[in-house]
Every structure is written in C-alpha cells, then in structure tokens.
Design a protein around this motif. Sequence first.
Motif, short mmCIF file in Angstrom:
data_model
loop_
_atom_site.label_atom_id
_atom_site.label_comp_id
_atom_site.label_asym_id
_atom_site.label_seq_id
_atom_site.Cartn_x
_atom_site.Cartn_y
_atom_site.Cartn_z
N GLY A 175 32.57 45.26 14.85
CA GLY A 175 32.77 46.42 15.70
C GLY A 175 32.19 46.26 17.09
N LYS A 176 31.91 45.02 17.45
CA LYS A 176 31.34 44.77 18.79
C LYS A 176 32.42 44.33 19.76
N PRO A 177 32.17 44.53 21.04
CA PRO A 177 33.14 44.02 22.02
C PRO A 177 33.15 42.48 22.00
N VAL A 178 34.29 41.92 22.32
CA VAL A 178 34.42 40.46 22.34
C VAL A 178 33.82 39.92 23.64
N THR A 179 32.85 39.03 23.49
CA THR A 179 32.15 38.48 24.65
C THR A 179 33.09 37.75 25.60
N THR A 180 33.95 36.91 25.03
CA THR A 180 34.87 36.13 25.85
C THR A 180 36.29 36.45 25.39
N PRO A 181 36.93 37.44 26.01
CA PRO A 181 38.27 37.83 25.56
C PRO A 181 39.39 36.93 26.08
N THR A 182 39.11 36.19 27.16
CA THR A 182 40.10 35.25 27.66
C THR A 182 39.39 33.99 28.12
N SER A 183 40.10 32.90 28.09
CA SER A 183 39.60 31.65 28.66
C SER A 183 40.83 30.82 29.01
N ARG A 184 40.61 29.80 29.81
CA ARG A 184 41.76 28.96 30.15
C ARG A 184 42.12 28.12 28.94
N PRO A 185 43.35 28.28 28.43
CA PRO A 185 43.74 27.45 27.29
C PRO A 185 43.84 26.00 27.75
N PRO A 192 46.33 27.44 43.61
CA PRO A 192 45.04 28.09 43.32
C PRO A 192 43.99 27.04 42.94
N ILE A 193 42.84 27.12 43.59
CA ILE A 193 41.76 26.18 43.26
C ILE A 193 41.05 26.62 41.98
N ASP A 194 40.86 27.92 41.82
CA ASP A 194 40.18 28.42 40.63
C ASP A 194 41.21 28.58 39.51
N GLU A 195 40.79 28.26 38.30
CA GLU A 195 41.66 28.39 37.14
C GLU A 195 41.75 29.85 36.71
N SER A 196 42.80 30.18 35.98
CA SER A 196 42.94 31.49 35.34
C SER A 196 42.90 32.65 36.32
N ARG A 197 43.47 32.45 37.51
CA ARG A 197 43.61 33.54 38.46
C ARG A 197 45.08 33.93 38.57
N ILE A 198 45.92 32.94 38.89
CA ILE A 198 47.34 33.25 38.96
C ILE A 198 48.08 32.52 37.85
N ASP A 199 49.22 33.08 37.50
CA ASP A 199 50.08 32.47 36.49
C ASP A 199 50.81 31.31 37.16
N ASP A 200 50.42 30.10 36.78
CA ASP A 200 50.91 28.93 37.49
C ASP A 200 52.43 28.78 37.40
N SER A 201 53.00 29.17 36.26
CA SER A 201 54.43 28.93 36.09
C SER A 201 55.29 30.07 36.62
N ALA A 202 54.68 31.17 37.03
CA ALA A 202 55.48 32.26 37.58
C ALA A 202 55.99 31.87 38.97
N PRO A 203 57.21 32.26 39.31
CA PRO A 203 57.71 31.91 40.64
C PRO A 203 56.83 32.54 41.72
N GLN A 204 56.64 31.82 42.81
CA GLN A 204 55.89 32.36 43.95
C GLN A 204 56.90 32.97 44.91
#
Lengths: 207, 275
Positions: A185-195, B214-226
């Motif tokens: 029942g706790k919030p997820v610490t890391t809900p997203t990460s770069r796959p 984008p230099i930082d990861e996980s900011r923009i959707d890379d595959s979406a058209p610009q």
Amino acid sequence: MRTRAWTFIIAAALATGALTAYAAAIVGEPAPAFTATDDRGVTHSLADYAGKFVVLEWHNNGCPYVKKYYDSGHMQQLQKEWTAKGVVWLTVISSAPGKQGYVTPEESQAYMKEKGGAPTAVLLDPKGDLGHLYEAKTSPQMFIIDPKGVLIYNGAIDDKPTADLADIAGATNYVSQALTEAMAGKPVTTPTSRPYGCSVKYADGGR
Amino acid sequence: MMLPLLLSLLFTSSPGAPAPQFGAPEAPVHAQLSLLAERTVLRPGHGAVVGLRFRMDPGWHIYWRNPGDSGAAPTVTWDLPAGYTAGAFEWPVPQRIEASGLVNYGYEGSVLLPVTVQVPSDAAPGKIVTLAAAVKYLICKDVCMPGRARVSLALPVAVDRGEASGDAPLFDAARARLPQPAPSSWKAHATLAGREFRVTIETGRREATGTFFPIDESRIDDSAPQTVTPLASGIEFRLRASDQMAKPPAVLNAVVVLPPDRAYTVRVPVSPAAR
C-alpha cells in the motif's frame, strides 16, 4: 497450419473521452486494455485480471540483455517468486517473423521449458499490436498494472543498464521494488525509468 | 628534437580476459577501436587531446551519449599512470537512426570521441607513458551485440609542444562535427502542455528546419515525429513527452542541428503552459 486471430482491442481507457493521438502507457493512468493470444492458443484479456497485479515483460530470446536475465535464471526466479504471490506475469514477444526473437508457438513453449521459465503465459505478438499499444521499445521492458487497472510502473528491469550478468547482483530490481511497495500500500519509489536493452524487433515500416 | 613516431597503437583483444559470459563476445565485434593522440608528446602540466576512434562494419552503429529509444552509449574505464586524469568525452553530432518505428541517436561509419587527458606537472620528460582504457560498447544493426576492447597509446613526455600527429586531421574533422555552445543572443524557452513540449528558440533569423537531439534521457519520446515550424526569428519544435518522464523537467538540454551545418548545445528552461 492453424491460423490465429490477433485481436487487440484498444479500449477507450481514457476517462476524458477525448481520444488523444497517443493512448500510451502512462504511469498513473488506466493501462491500455488488450486481448492477446498465448503460445498455447489461449486468449488473455487485461480485463480478465481485474483485481490482480499484472506484469508485462517484453522478451526477445536473442537479445544479450534478455540473455543476461534468462541464462542466469534471474528472470525465471522473478516469475516464480511473484506468480506465487498472486501476480499475473505475461511475457510478450513482439518480434516480427524473420526478426530476432521471433518464435512459433511450439518454439516458444520449448524455450520456456528449456529455460525453466514460469510466467503465467507467453503472449505472441508478431504484428506488434500489443507492443505498439504499450509503446514497448526495448527488451526487456517491464510494465506493472495494479489491481484497479492503473499502470504503476513503466521502464527498465533494474538500475544497471548493461548486458553484464555481474551487474545483476548489485542492481535494484525496479519490478520487485514496485510490486513490494504497491502490495504494502505504499507509493512506488521509482514509477518510471529508461527502459534499456535491444530495440523491440517490430515489423518493418513501423506502425 | 627528433621525435620518432611513437604513436604505437596497441589494439588487443584482452588476452587472458575471463571466459565469455553467455556467449557474449569479449573481443571487439563489428568495429575496430583505437586510441589516438592529436599531438606527438605529453606535456607536463598541460592537457593532451586524445580520442577514442570507432570504425564500424558497414550497416552497424554505436550510440550517442543519449542512445534514444534503445541501445547504450559506450563506456570507458581508464587505466592511466598515477597523476594522469581523463576528462569527459566530447560527442560529435549524432545521426538519427530509424528502424521499424523506433529511433536511436548514434554513429555509423566511423567516429572519433575526443577527450582531454591532464598530464601531471611533475611528469618526467623523456619517459614513455602508456594511456590505456577498457571500452564497453553496444553495437547494433538489425541485432545488437555487446563489445569490449582494450585500447592503449604510448607517448613520450616532453616539455615542448611536440608536433601534430599523423592522426591530427581526424581530430580536426571530429571538432568540425562538435556542437557549439548556443550564442548568448539566443533565447530558448519551452512550455509543457499535457504531454507535449513546445520549444521555441530565437536565433535572430528564420530557420527553415532543424532537428532536436535530447541530451537527457526520458524527456522526449524519441520515436515521435518532431513537428518543426519556422519562426520569423527562429524555430519551434513540438515534441511529445516520453512515457518514462516521471515529472516535468525544469530544463531540456539538447543539441539542435540547423541545416546545413550548424549545431548548438542549448539549455531550454521549461514552464507549464500558460492558461
């Protein structure tokens, strides 16, 4: 040869009713509904698993990052541990025919048997419909859906984005962490990460 | 002072390395790697520009600092004599590499990543010093393979500047492909409305087109058209936010490429869309 109907239903999961151009898998929002067929010909709908945690694991048996987790037995261990706790674990293969990781239903069953894999089911997605619905980009990419159908995790399997087995030991497993926290029942610490990992080997031509 | 060609490049496949794990190759795969120097000497108390060069097999690519939808940037563990320190790599402008609807940022053909190694002020002139590094990289075509290589370079320490090495033209070519800092006259700003960034860059002139890396990861959707719109005095990019973006970022760091040949590193502050 049997033919299979690859039916996917994109439900109007967005409460707004305004269909955005991208009904993707966003943490905190309802997970996109789907129906897909497994390697035994059994149909699975996300709706069937309301009330349970569901894990989606994108798979490609030729990908070094997937091998890191399967050749070492870690993925199988995770599947066993979490399905024993009531989690529905769906392994998804979106490789198109002719691409790395594509398997026939028989090959899929043989692979999981040989590896001692223990997912609830292996969903075969050679047209990439489920992959594109969730915008899965890598193998292994992981998603977790909570018992209310809300996406609570979208990202990597752990925090060490390498193909080295040696890195599993010191890694934080985001899937286990999120499931442990959510079940308590706790919030997820890391809900997203770069796959991280190999790109999903979709059919040519994109969507 | 006569300087013999001491740029003896040692390029080995780690003899004595542990057995490959899971069939993952330990030797360099689908690329030749080398460590090169721009000049012929290491000068005490100064920086020496060296470069990690990848020459990929046809059709194979390695990754930029932000690899995009998948992949991984190369990583290096330096093996340097005491007192020597290596800075960060500089990354030439990448290519946008598209495959089956996914987008990566990387390099095909060949690329040189320059890096400055600081030589200690007490380095003894005349001594031959070996700079070495263990490189891990991911290289992909339709499939991906992890590669490893050990690269090294031996150079004499000398108090003079030495000469340009035979590889100096490669450094000039790499430098020509490095993004420049954005001119101070530029104004960059972004708003985030829903899951769309609207990035405005005022460059002082109409920009017909451009590409946002984008230099930082996980900011923009890379595959979406610009979606790129020329402005009277700049350019606007509309970019879909990444599904992995947990919270709106305060800043988007990017390399913006403006054809035919301008590339700049831009820091774009982000604010919520005005209502």
